[in-house]
Structure formats: C-alpha cells, structure tokens
Design a protein around this motif. Structure first.
Motif, short mmCIF file in Angstrom:
data_model
loop_
_atom_site.label_atom_id
_atom_site.label_comp_id
_atom_site.label_asym_id
_atom_site.label_seq_id
_atom_site.Cartn_x
_atom_site.Cartn_y
_atom_site.Cartn_z
N GLY A 1 0.79 -1.23 0.00
CA GLY A 1 0.00 0.00 0.00
C GLY A 1 0.82 1.27 0.00
O GLY A 1 0.26 2.36 0.17
N GLY A 2 2.14 1.18 -0.19
CA GLY A 2 2.98 2.36 -0.15
C GLY A 2 3.05 3.09 -1.50
O GLY A 2 2.84 2.51 -2.56
N ASP A 3 3.33 4.39 -1.42
CA ASP A 3 3.54 5.21 -2.62
C ASP A 3 5.04 5.21 -2.95
O ASP A 3 5.88 5.13 -2.06
CB ASP A 3 3.08 6.65 -2.37
N ALA A 4 5.36 5.37 -4.25
CA ALA A 4 6.76 5.24 -4.62
C ALA A 4 7.11 6.05 -5.86
O ALA A 4 6.32 6.17 -6.79
CB ALA A 4 7.12 3.78 -4.85
N LEU A 5 8.33 6.62 -5.83
CA LEU A 5 8.97 7.18 -7.02
C LEU A 5 10.03 6.19 -7.45
O LEU A 5 10.92 5.84 -6.66
CB LEU A 5 9.61 8.54 -6.70
N VAL A 6 9.95 5.71 -8.69
CA VAL A 6 10.87 4.67 -9.17
C VAL A 6 11.63 5.20 -10.38
O VAL A 6 11.04 5.58 -11.39
CB VAL A 6 10.09 3.39 -9.57
N LEU A 7 12.94 5.25 -10.24
CA LEU A 7 13.81 5.62 -11.36
C LEU A 7 14.69 4.43 -11.68
O LEU A 7 15.51 4.01 -10.86
CB LEU A 7 14.68 6.82 -10.99
N MET A 8 14.46 3.87 -12.84
CA MET A 8 15.25 2.74 -13.32
C MET A 8 15.62 3.00 -14.77
O MET A 8 14.81 3.56 -15.52
CB MET A 8 14.46 1.43 -13.24
N PRO A 9 16.79 2.59 -15.20
CA PRO A 9 17.16 2.81 -16.60
C PRO A 9 16.26 2.04 -17.54
O PRO A 9 15.64 1.03 -17.15
CB PRO A 9 18.60 2.31 -16.67
N THR A 10 16.15 2.50 -18.77
CA THR A 10 15.39 1.79 -19.78
C THR A 10 15.91 0.36 -19.89
O THR A 10 17.11 0.13 -19.93
CB THR A 10 15.52 2.48 -21.14
N ALA B 1 6.33 9.69 0.15
CA ALA B 1 6.52 8.58 -0.79
C ALA B 1 7.97 8.12 -0.78
O ALA B 1 8.89 8.93 -0.71
CB ALA B 1 6.12 9.02 -2.20
N ALA B 2 8.16 6.84 -0.85
CA ALA B 2 9.52 6.27 -0.88
C ALA B 2 10.15 6.47 -2.25
O ALA B 2 9.45 6.46 -3.27
CB ALA B 2 9.47 4.79 -0.53
#
Length: 611
Positions: free
Chosen positions: A40-49, A201-202
């Motif tokens: 149920g957590g909110d998240a910002l996700v940065l991952m390379p293409t 947000a994590a």
C-alpha cells in the motif's frame, strides 16, 4: 493473466514473477519496490530503460485486489504493453481514442465486472471524461504513472496534462501511487514528487548505468558515409534508430540509406498521422529496419532488440541523450550508442541557449545541462563517470567498454595556440566566424581579409605552423569549454567569454584532445554468433519460427519471445517441456502456447547446426 490465477487468489510476488513472466529472480531493486507497493505504499521509481520498471507495477497489480490503472502518454506504448501482457495471459486492456466503439464498450463492461487486472489510459482520458467517477465505484488496486518525467515543464517530453494528475490523490487518497521514469535529474525528481506523489513517498533510484551499451563519440566529417560504414561494419541486418535535428534530414537520410541497401524509414511530427503510425508499426513488427527520426520518435518504444542508436546531430541535453540512447539494448544484449558532432553543432546549441527567452534561473540550469553534454562529448577519459554524474551517481574506474577506454585519445599542450586564437578573435572585432578567424591566423591573403584590413593585424599569419584542421579542433574545444561563445546577433560570429581571461593572462594552462582522422569501425560479430558458440543455423531457424508465429498472431516477433530467450534456447538446447519452462521469459501461458513449436524446431535441426 493465466486462467488459474484470474480470481486473484493469495499469491506471492515471486510466484507471479515466475508463473506469469517466466523469470526466476528479481533484478536490482525490483523486489523492494514491488513489496512496498503491494503493502500500500507510494513510490517514485527511477530505473534505466530496460531495467524492468513495468514489473514494478504489473506484479502488484496481479497480487493486490482490484484493477491497476496505468497512466501512459502514448497510444502506441499502451497498445504494445497490452499486447505483450495478453500474450502472457494477463487480463490487460486500454481505453483510448483509437479503439473501435465495440471494443471500447467491451473494455468498459469488463472494468465494471472486475474482469480486468491492468487498465492503460492516457492522462487526458482519465481527466476529461467520466472515467474518474466510474473508477470511484470499483476496487482500484493502484495508480501507476508511467513516463513521469513528462510532468516537468522544462523537460524535453513535457505533457501539460500530467500537471493535473494530482487530482488522483484527492479522489483516491487511500490508493497507492507509483510514478516511474527512466531518466530524471534532481530537479525533475523533485517536480515528480511535488506534483504526483505524497511527501512521504519512498524513492527507489537504481543505477543509471547501462553496462550492455557501448558509447562511441566521434567528429563529424562525412556523416552519411560515417553512418553507413558504422551500420555495415557493426550492425548489418539489425534494427536501429538514427536521430537527426531536422525533419528534412530524416527523409533525406532514410532515402539515402535505402539506396545503399539499408532498409530505412523516416519519422517526424510533420508526417501525415496515418503514415507516421504505419512507419512506427513497421519498425516494431519488422526485424532489421532502421528508423531515421527526430526526437518526436521514441518515448515509450518497447522494442527490445534495437541494437544501436545513432545521433547525427548533438542532442539538446545529456538527459535527452541518455533517454534516446537508452532505447538500445532493452533486452540486455550488447548494443551501441554512436554519435558524431562538429564545430557547427556546438555553435548551434550554444546559440539556442543565448537566444532563450526563459528567466535567468532557468537559463543557468540549461547552461549547466549544456556544459554536461559538451563535457561528455569532449572528455578524454572514460565516458561513464561524466554521463552518470549528471544523474548524481558516481562511477569509479574505467568501464573498459566505451571508445575512450578501448582506444584512449592523446592530449596535447594547447595553451599557446589557444591564446593566439583568442587574441585573433578579439583583434578581428569579435564578430566573425571560425572560418574567417582561421584564415587570418593562416595568413590567407584574400579579398575578404583585405577589405576588412585584417591583413595588417598582428595576428595575421601567426598560425602558419599549424594545419587548418588543428585550428578547427582548437576552436571547437574552446567553444565547448565556454572560452568562446556565439555573437548574440545570430550572424555566426564568435566572441570571447570572461572565462578565457585566466588563460589569456597566462594564469593557467590548457590541455586539449588530439583529434585524429576517423577510423573505420572494427567489424562486430553478430549477436547470435558471439553469444551462442557459433550456431548460426540454429539461431536462424528459431528466428524463422518466431516470425511465423508472430505473423500468424499479428504481433511483433519480440512479443512471442525476446532475443535473449532464443539465445537461451540455443545455449541450453531444451528437449522437453520441463527444460523449456526453465528458460528465461517463459511463463505458464507461453509454455502452453509456444513450447511445442520451438521444441519441434530444435529437434528437426541436423546435428551439424549445433556444432
């Protein structure tokens, strides 16, 4: 998803990963993100293409109760992802303007009855229809905002509709949100958090390094011929993207490549929409096509087997370069980012910055981005530290895989020539271009120089000891380092920047790259031959089988299986269903649908093809 899981019984993320997507373990920080969102957590996700961002919301969508709503900026991206998910047995659908009325009605009915696990939708449709109200009456598992960098007003892919997505929090305060992107500097990350996510947000930031991509940067001499040689030597018969600055150039270069035996298509925003869509569909479905495009092409392109991305003009920023080159090698197999540039490219983008009407704060930020791009191009060290530093990531040591690591460039003490050139720019009035200044340095006694009296200057002829090409190199590098800048009148002149004062006064030295003539690229062994112990017949047979299945089902070949899965077939030689199921990328549905066809193909091959 698989029928056995359609009612969403209690299953683990690891089980879904293996049963649906066919992988035995998570990569990088995927597991952390997925468990956080499932909880149920909110998240910002940065991952390379190519780093597996999609699984970060697709797996929670199949574990949590309800439908996951995925906000996506492009119809083509939605279509591609929905097609791929359905091949894996996932109940996915999209709502967009391209759908026939009947299909749209079927999707809306499935949404009401709970028969969809993932719904892909454009931000405009979510905001400008009654869909938000309908979603309020059903169970929503999560909201995923893909390509979240589109929220940045100063970004290269800005979409104003993304600014309004904050309304999701007001209407669905208890539904987790996950914002995902492959590229965002610190400022863009802050914008994403401020506009799309709660303050607590994590953040999950993976390494931006793409170790399978080889970076190569060279000087623009005869760009068409350089590009053709690069493709013929290293990527014959493979898919790639070539970026150009102008629409006209995309069409001219695509036509030229076709006449040289390289199948190519053009793509730019000025093409008629149906032709543009046709070209994109061909690029996705066919193998070995080269797309020559402006930056209008590429966002959300999921084609995993793009083996190279080439730039015939400098991109606007290092961030744009990273995102564009990231479209190569999404499958994790070897790929290349190839760029050529010259003095005029540097002059053009510096001139664009000088003419910007933005506020001073934004101009300073854009100047920083420009310096990062030019630093990456002109560095004589490993390219990865410069590239990754732009995203706040340090990289120790040499990668051994970029052009500078493999063929270290030489440098030379250029302080004296640089002072002579800067002095000549000053004495000619700081309003002439590089060609005229170099003519003065070389003592060219022509009419244009005599008309302006420049043959009487103290700098006339003081550069005869160096070749014109060397002076062009010095000029380019001084412009790149900010010692010179474009004359703001826009007529092509150069003038001194205050940054050059310490150099002119002799307070510091200057070391520059030694520009060498462009060398012919070393031929690269094909992916199949390099990675599967020389089994080209097996590789060809498996690709042909994949093509037949793709044509029958009307999907791109990579939707059946990625190249990485075919390579695993060649290497592991599965002979039964159990062995085939252990291959990467083979989930339960694909095992059921395709295993027999590929096992038959392998069994029919003569022993000689396996040696």
């Amino acid at each position: 998803m698989h029928d056995a899981m359609s009612s969403k019984p209690s299953v683990s993320a690891g089980h879904v990963l293996e049963a649906v997507f066919g992988y035995s373990h998570f990569r990088g920080r995927q597991a952390e993100v997925i468990e956080h969102v499932i909880g149920g957590g909110d998240a910002l996700v940065l991952m390379p293409t190519g780093g597996g961002k999609s699984l970060c919301y697709q797996i929670p969508a199949l574990v949590r109760s309800g439908v996951a709503v995925v906000v996506s900026p492009l119809i083509a991206l939605m279509t591609d992802q929905v097609t791929a998910l359905r091949q894996q047995g996932v109940r996915a659908a999209a709502l967009n303007s391209s759908l026939p009325t009947e299909e749209r009605a079927e999707t809306e009915h499935a949404l009401r009855t709970g028969d969809i696990d993932l719904l892909y939708i454009a931000p405009e449709r979510l905001l400008n229809s009654d869909l938000m109200q309908r979603l309020a009456g059903i169970d929503v598992a999560l909201f995923a905002i893909d390509e979240a960098h589109c929220v940045s007003q100063w970004g290269h892919d800005f979409r104003p509709e993304y600014l309004q997505l904050g309304v999701i929090a007001e209407r669905f305060p208890d539904v987790p949100r996950i914002a995902l992107t492959a590229t965002a500097d610190q400022r863009t990350r802050e914008e994403i958090r401020d506009r799309l996510l709660p303050s607590d947000a994590a953040s999950f930031v993976s390494s931006f390094d793409r170790p399978n991509i080889r970076y190569q940067v060279g000087l623009k001499e005869r760009p068409r011929e350089q590009l053709l040689q690069f493709i013929r030597d290293r990527h014959a018969g493979e898919s790639g993207i070539v970026y150009c600055m102008s629409r006209r150039a995309t069409e001219q270069i695509a036509d030229w490549l076709n006449t040289r035996g390289v199948p190519a298509l053009a793509y730019h925003a000025g093409l008629e929409s149906t032709l543009r869509a046709h070209h994109q569909a061909r690029f996705l479905r066919e193998e070995g096509l080269v797309m020559v495009a402006t930056v209008a092409f590429g966002m959300g392109i999921d084609k995993p087997d793009v083996r190279f991305v080439a730039h015939l003009d400098l991109p606007k920023t290092l961030e744009a370069y990273y995102q564009e080159t990231g479209r190569a090698g999404r499958d994790g197999l070897p790929a290349e980012a190839w760029l050529v540039y010259g003095l005029q490219d540097i002059y053009r983008i510096r001139q664009m910055g000088a003419e910007s009407q933005a506020g001073e704060g934004h101009k300073r930020r854009e100047q920083h981005r420009l310096e990062a791009l030019l630093g990456f191009c002109e560095t004589s060290e490993c390219r990865r530290p410069t590239l990754l530093a732009h995203f706040g990531e340090s990289y120790a040591g040499h990668c051994g895989h970029c052009d500078n690591c493999q063929s270290p460039p030489r440098t030379w003490d250029a302080a004296d020539p640089a002072r002579r050139l800067l002095s000549c720019v000053y004495r000619t009035g700081q309003r002439f271009g590089a060609a005229h200044v170099i003519d003065v340095l070389l003592g060219q006694d022509n009419e244009r120089i005599r008309q302006r009296g420049h043959h009487r200057l103290s700098t006339f002829g003081i550069g005869k000891d160096l070749a014109r090409a060397t002076w062009q190199s010095v000029t380019r590098q001084l412009l790149a380092r900010g010692y010179l800048e474009p004359d703001p009148d826009g007529h092509g002149g150069l003038r001194l920047n205050d940054a050059c004062r310490p150099l002119l006064r002799g307070e510091c030295g200057l070391s520059l790259r030694e520009d060498l003539p462009a060398r012919r690229s070393e031929p690269r062994t094909r992916v199949a031959a390099a990675d599967v112990a020389m089994a080209p017949d097996t590789w060809a047979a498996l690709r042909a089988q994949r093509r037949r299945l793709a044509d029958t089902e009307g999907v791109p070949p990579y939707v059946i299986f990625h190249d990485a899965t075919l390579l695993a077939m060649v290497e592991q030689q599965p002979s039964n269903l159990e062995e085939f199921a252990a291959l990467p990328g083979v989930g339960a549905r694909k095992l059921e649908r395709y295993a027999e066809a590929f096992l038959d193909t392998l069994a029919a091959l003569p022993d000689s093809s396996m040696r």
